[in-house]
Motif scaffolding. Structure first.
Motif, PDB file in Angstrom:
ATOM      1  N   LYS A 109       0.836  -1.208   0.000  1.00  0.00           N
ATOM      2  CA  LYS A 109       0.000   0.000   0.000  1.00  0.00           C
ATOM      3  C   LYS A 109       0.869   1.254   0.000  1.00  0.00           C
ATOM      4  O   LYS A 109       0.565   2.232  -0.699  1.00  0.00           O
ATOM      5  CB  LYS A 109      -0.941  -0.001   1.211  1.00  0.00           C
ATOM      6  N   ILE A 110       1.941   1.226   0.769  1.00  0.00           N
ATOM      7  CA  ILE A 110       2.889   2.338   0.784  1.00  0.00           C
ATOM      8  C   ILE A 110       3.459   2.540  -0.620  1.00  0.00           C
ATOM      9  O   ILE A 110       3.575   3.681  -1.097  1.00  0.00           O
ATOM     10  CB  ILE A 110       4.035   2.062   1.787  1.00  0.00           C
ATOM     11  N   GLU A 111       3.792   1.460  -1.276  1.00  0.00           N
ATOM     12  CA  GLU A 111       4.363   1.525  -2.632  1.00  0.00           C
ATOM     13  C   GLU A 111       3.385   2.176  -3.602  1.00  0.00           C
ATOM     14  O   GLU A 111       3.769   2.990  -4.454  1.00  0.00           O
ATOM     15  CB  GLU A 111       4.723   0.112  -3.096  1.00  0.00           C
ATOM     16  N   LYS A 112       2.108   1.836  -3.475  1.00  0.00           N
ATOM     17  CA  LYS A 112       1.079   2.427  -4.338  1.00  0.00           C
ATOM     18  C   LYS A 112       1.024   3.946  -4.153  1.00  0.00           C
ATOM     19  O   LYS A 112       1.022   4.702  -5.128  1.00  0.00           O
ATOM     20  CB  LYS A 112      -0.301   1.832  -4.029  1.00  0.00           C
ATOM     21  N   VAL A 113       0.986   4.380  -2.895  1.00  0.00           N
ATOM     22  CA  VAL A 113       0.931   5.819  -2.613  1.00  0.00           C
ATOM     23  C   VAL A 113       2.208   6.500  -3.102  1.00  0.00           C
ATOM     24  O   VAL A 113       2.172   7.597  -3.655  1.00  0.00           O
ATOM     25  CB  VAL A 113       0.706   6.071  -1.100  1.00  0.00           C
ATOM     26  N   LYS A 114       3.345   5.849  -2.905  1.00  0.00           N
ATOM     27  CA  LYS A 114       4.629   6.380  -3.367  1.00  0.00           C
ATOM     28  C   LYS A 114       4.597   6.653  -4.875  1.00  0.00           C
ATOM     29  O   LYS A 114       5.182   7.617  -5.371  1.00  0.00           O
ATOM     30  CB  LYS A 114       5.750   5.388  -3.031  1.00  0.00           C
ATOM     31  N   ASN A 115       3.878   5.794  -5.590  1.00  0.00           N
ATOM     32  CA  ASN A 115       3.779   5.925  -7.049  1.00  0.00           C
ATOM     33  C   ASN A 115       2.611   6.787  -7.506  1.00  0.00           C
ATOM     34  O   ASN A 115       2.280   6.818  -8.696  1.00  0.00           O
ATOM     35  CB  ASN A 115       3.690   4.538  -7.702  1.00  0.00           C
ATOM     36  N   GLY A 116       1.963   7.466  -6.547  1.00  0.00           N
ATOM     37  CA  GLY A 116       0.936   8.436  -6.914  1.00  0.00           C
ATOM     38  C   GLY A 116      -0.491   7.952  -6.823  1.00  0.00           C
ATOM     39  O   GLY A 116      -1.422   8.708  -7.097  1.00  0.00           O
ATOM     40  N   TYR A 117      -0.698   6.692  -6.447  1.00  0.00           N
ATOM     41  CA  TYR A 117      -2.062   6.182  -6.347  1.00  0.00           C
ATOM     42  C   TYR A 117      -2.752   6.844  -5.159  1.00  0.00           C
ATOM     43  O   TYR A 117      -2.192   6.898  -4.058  1.00  0.00           O
ATOM     44  CB  TYR A 117      -2.049   4.663  -6.172  1.00  0.00           C
ATOM     45  N   PRO A 118      -3.958   7.372  -5.357  1.00  0.00           N
ATOM     46  CA  PRO A 118      -4.615   8.119  -4.273  1.00  0.00           C
ATOM     47  C   PRO A 118      -4.887   7.277  -3.025  1.00  0.00           C
ATOM     48  O   PRO A 118      -5.393   6.154  -3.118  1.00  0.00           O
ATOM     49  CB  PRO A 118      -5.932   8.574  -4.915  1.00  0.00           C
ATOM     50  N   LYS A 141       0.120  12.841 -10.633  1.00  0.00           N
ATOM     51  CA  LYS A 141      -0.114  11.399 -10.765  1.00  0.00           C
ATOM     52  C   LYS A 141      -1.433  11.001 -10.115  1.00  0.00           C
ATOM     53  O   LYS A 141      -2.183  10.177 -10.637  1.00  0.00           O
ATOM     54  CB  LYS A 141       1.030  10.621 -10.112  1.00  0.00           C
ATOM     55  N   GLU A 142      -1.690  11.593  -8.936  1.00  0.00           N
ATOM     56  CA  GLU A 142      -2.905  11.249  -8.196  1.00  0.00           C
ATOM     57  C   GLU A 142      -4.153  11.505  -9.034  1.00  0.00           C
ATOM     58  O   GLU A 142      -5.050  10.669  -9.105  1.00  0.00           O
ATOM     59  CB  GLU A 142      -2.998  12.053  -6.893  1.00  0.00           C
ATOM     60  N   VAL A 143      -4.216  12.680  -9.666  1.00  0.00           N
ATOM     61  CA  VAL A 143      -5.391  13.046 -10.465  1.00  0.00           C
ATOM     62  C   VAL A 143      -5.503  12.139 -11.688  1.00  0.00           C
ATOM     63  O   VAL A 143      -6.607  11.769 -12.096  1.00  0.00           O
ATOM     64  CB  VAL A 143      -5.328  14.529 -10.882  1.00  0.00           C
ATOM     65  N   GLN A 144      -4.367  11.754 -12.254  1.00  0.00           N
ATOM     66  CA  GLN A 144      -4.412  10.915 -13.458  1.00  0.00           C
ATOM     67  C   GLN A 144      -4.930   9.507 -13.184  1.00  0.00           C
ATOM     68  O   GLN A 144      -5.315   8.789 -14.108  1.00  0.00           O
ATOM     69  CB  GLN A 144      -3.032  10.879 -14.117  1.00  0.00           C
ATOM     70  N   TYR A 145      -4.965   9.113 -11.917  1.00  0.00           N
ATOM     71  CA  TYR A 145      -5.587   7.835 -11.566  1.00  0.00           C
ATOM     72  C   TYR A 145      -7.110   7.953 -11.501  1.00  0.00           C
ATOM     73  O   TYR A 145      -7.811   6.946 -11.459  1.00  0.00           O
ATOM     74  CB  TYR A 145      -5.056   7.333 -10.225  1.00  0.00           C
ATOM     75  N   GLU A 146      -7.629   9.182 -11.463  1.00  0.00           N
ATOM     76  CA  GLU A 146      -9.079   9.380 -11.404  1.00  0.00           C
ATOM     77  C   GLU A 146      -9.676   9.205 -12.805  1.00  0.00           C
ATOM     78  O   GLU A 146      -8.978   9.348 -13.808  1.00  0.00           O
ATOM     79  CB  GLU A 146      -9.390  10.757 -10.816  1.00  0.00           C
TER      80      GLU A 146
END
Length: 281
Positions: free
Chosen positions: A60-69, A201-206
């Motif tokens: 989960k940390i890795e996901k957030v590190k890579n921009g996942y919201p 990155k966060e917005v681009q996952y939306e």
């Protein structure tokens, strides 16, 4: 590894990757992973984590590190002091949108008082706008639409979670709308198509469907201004969220229709233009 050590080490990793509020995020993800409160983490900070739990936490940390919201991992976002389920089929409700909701609630309570009010929420997404209005206004009947069936599933879930009754319709804008309303409210897609790929990155996952406002970001405002008056009672209201730089363009679109009057702009807490409200002539 102990709970506290895992949080501290992973907060450091997040910080090194320019993730804001890294320690708090690391705590939230730990609480989510072990399905305990943040208070539990403090009291039991020496507890040893099982290896499989640690691996899940690290993923989960890795996901957030890579921009996942973060909100898509925890499936939760607070909005208008209410709790909403979110996943990657819907935009994550933002504090700026609370300005739009507050203005609609104000209209309901000052202009209509005890009268029955009918509200239409276009592009409802997670249902945050419709559900919040319904939660804070007693005498309102709300219809909410979205083109995405997956988004509507999330909105229905949120209506149930917040114990409110909303009529949901899968519709491309006004396509399946037949009634007349006292207020039409919308936070439509308003990002310029070419700008989307430059966003964080966060917005681009939306979902792109909920972001893409066409070449100039104004496609949905043209569609709404062209048609909204047909579904509004005389002197009733149209309330729209806008991008920080779209005030003049959206007002111009509304004025050219000659169907709207008393058009005003309201700023958000950052002093950016955020909401346009007009009345049907």
């Amino acid at each position: 590894m102990e709970i506290k050590q895992a949080i501290v080490e992973n907060a450091k990793i997040l910080k090194e990757n320019n993730i804001h509020d890294s320690y708090n995020i690391a705590r939230i993800l730990m609480a989510h992973t072990i399905n305990k409160s943040k208070e539990y983490l403090v009291i039991n900070d020496k507890e040893i984590l099982k290896e499989e739990i640690l691996q899940l936490y690290n993923s989960k940390i890795e996901k957030v590190k890579n921009g996942y919201p973060l909100q898509y991992i925890t499936n939760n976002q607070e909005f208008m002091k209410l709790s909403f389920y979110v996943n990657d089929n819907v935009l994550i409700p933002q504090p700026d949108t609370e300005i739009l909701v507050e203005e609609v609630i104000k209209i309901c309570k000052t202009k209509y008082e005890e009268e029955p009010i009918k509200v239409l929420d276009l592009c409802t997404g997670s249902g945050a706008i419709a559900i919040s209005i319904k939660k804070y206004v007693d005498n309102v009947e709300i219809t909410a639409t979205d083109i995405s069936n997956n988004a509507l599933k999330v909105a229905i879930k949120n209506a149930n979670l917040n114990n409110v009754e909303i009529k949901f319709i899968e519709s491309n804008m006004f396509e399946k709308i037949n009634d007349k309303y006292d207020i039409i409210v919308s936070n439509p897609p308003y990002i310029e198509k070419e700008i989307i790929k430059t966003l964080s990155k966060e917005v681009q996952y939306e979902p792109t469907l909920a972001l893409d406002g066409g070449t100039d970001g104004l496609s949905f405002y043209r569609e709404i201004s062209k048609n909204a008056y047909k579904y509004l009672q005389k002197n009733s209201y149209l309330a729209l969220e806008i991008g920080y730089n779209q005030k003049n363009s959206v007002i111009d679109i509304l004025e050219k229709e000659n169907r709207y009057k008393n058009i005003i702009n309201i700023k958000d807490l950052s002093n950016n233009d955020r909401v346009i409200i007009g009345q049907v002539v």
